[in-house]
Write an enzyme that holds these catalytic residues in place. Structure first.
Site, PDB file in Angstrom:
ATOM      1  N   THR A   1       4.882 -21.609  45.645  1.00 53.50           N
ATOM      2  CA  THR A   1       5.274 -23.286  45.776  1.00 53.50           C
ATOM      3  C   THR A   1       6.434 -23.493  44.974  1.00 53.50           C
ATOM      4  O   THR A   1       6.927 -22.405  44.326  1.00 53.50           O
ATOM      5  CB  THR A   1       4.030 -24.106  45.618  1.00 53.50           C
ATOM      6  OG1 THR A   1       4.052 -24.120  44.274  1.00 53.50           O
ATOM      7  CG2 THR A   1       2.845 -23.614  46.248  1.00 53.50           C
TER       8      THR A   1
ATOM      9  N   HIS B   1       6.847 -25.708  43.202  1.00 45.91           N
ATOM     10  CA  HIS B   1       6.241 -26.442  41.944  1.00 45.91           C
ATOM     11  C   HIS B   1       7.016 -25.642  40.463  1.00 45.91           C
ATOM     12  O   HIS B   1       7.357 -26.497  39.469  1.00 45.91           O
ATOM     13  CB  HIS B   1       4.846 -26.073  41.566  1.00 45.91           C
ATOM     14  CG  HIS B   1       3.953 -26.696  40.371  1.00 45.91           C
ATOM     15  ND1 HIS B   1       4.048 -28.068  40.370  1.00 45.91           N
ATOM     16  CD2 HIS B   1       3.980 -26.150  39.286  1.00 45.91           C
ATOM     17  CE1 HIS B   1       3.446 -28.341  39.017  1.00 45.91           C
ATOM     18  NE2 HIS B   1       3.222 -27.240  38.594  1.00 45.91           N
TER      19      HIS B   1
ATOM     20  N   MET C   1      14.395 -24.551  22.837  1.00 45.75           N
ATOM     21  CA  MET C   1      13.494 -24.195  23.950  1.00 45.75           C
ATOM     22  C   MET C   1      12.939 -22.787  24.084  1.00 45.75           C
ATOM     23  O   MET C   1      14.054 -22.090  24.270  1.00 45.75           O
ATOM     24  CB  MET C   1      14.199 -24.588  25.316  1.00 45.75           C
ATOM     25  CG  MET C   1      13.266 -24.619  26.687  1.00 45.75           C
ATOM     26  SD  MET C   1      14.062 -24.795  28.148  1.00 45.75           S
ATOM     27  CE  MET C   1      14.478 -23.055  28.600  1.00 45.75           C
TER      28      MET C   1
END
Length: 156
Positions: free
Chosen positions: A87, A89, A114
């Site tokens: 998906t 997402h 990060m």
């Protein structure tokens, strides 16, 4: 040419907060261990390493920002793994998470690193968590040491 600032990787005199995602713990746990191993190897007392868990990668920026604004930490290291699925997402999480981590650093003027893996497969993530491609948690901790060192030099 004037001054040149390079990270020294000397034993840190500050605390660090590792903010880690509980989601994908098979990948994230080795990243956390790699980051801690790096910091201790460079002289940091393990008692000066704090660990906070977020439910997932999307929640990392808020915990990072709270930690950075607390004034308790010289650097924040964000660790997690976002693995592409079927998906959209993945794209939403990666984009908002990366922007949030950058904003936490810029707003607080504390290095917020990060160290979140963004991969197409679990195999790629595992490779970056300590097998073929090294340990990106270790690399994120090195970046934290370097950034804090350079910032301290510039500010002094």
């Amino acid at each position: 040419m004037g001054a040149v600032y390079l990270g020294t990787y000397e034993p840190p005199k500050w605390r660090v907060l590792i903010v880690a995602s509980r989601f994908n713990e098979l990948v994230v746990d080795p990243l956390v261990e790699g980051a801690k191993r790096c910091l201790v190897r460079h002289g940091m007392d393990e008692a000066n390493i704090d660990l906070a868990y977020a439910p997932g990668a999307a929640e990392l920026p808020l915990l990072a920002k709270v930690g950075a604004k607390s004034g308790r930490y010289g650097a924040i290291i964000c660790l997690g793994a976002v693995i592409r699925g079927a998906t959209s997402h993945y794209d939403v999480v990666v984009s908002s998470m990366a922007s949030g981590i950058l904003n936490a650093s810029l707003e607080s003027e504390v290095p917020v690193i990060m160290g979140v893996l963004t991969t197409d497969s679990i195999e790629q993530a595992l490779e970056r968590a300590g097998t073929k491609a090294g340990n990106k948690g270790f690399d994120a901790a090195m970046a934290a040491l370097e950034m804090r060192s350079v910032m301290d030099q510039i500010q002094s």
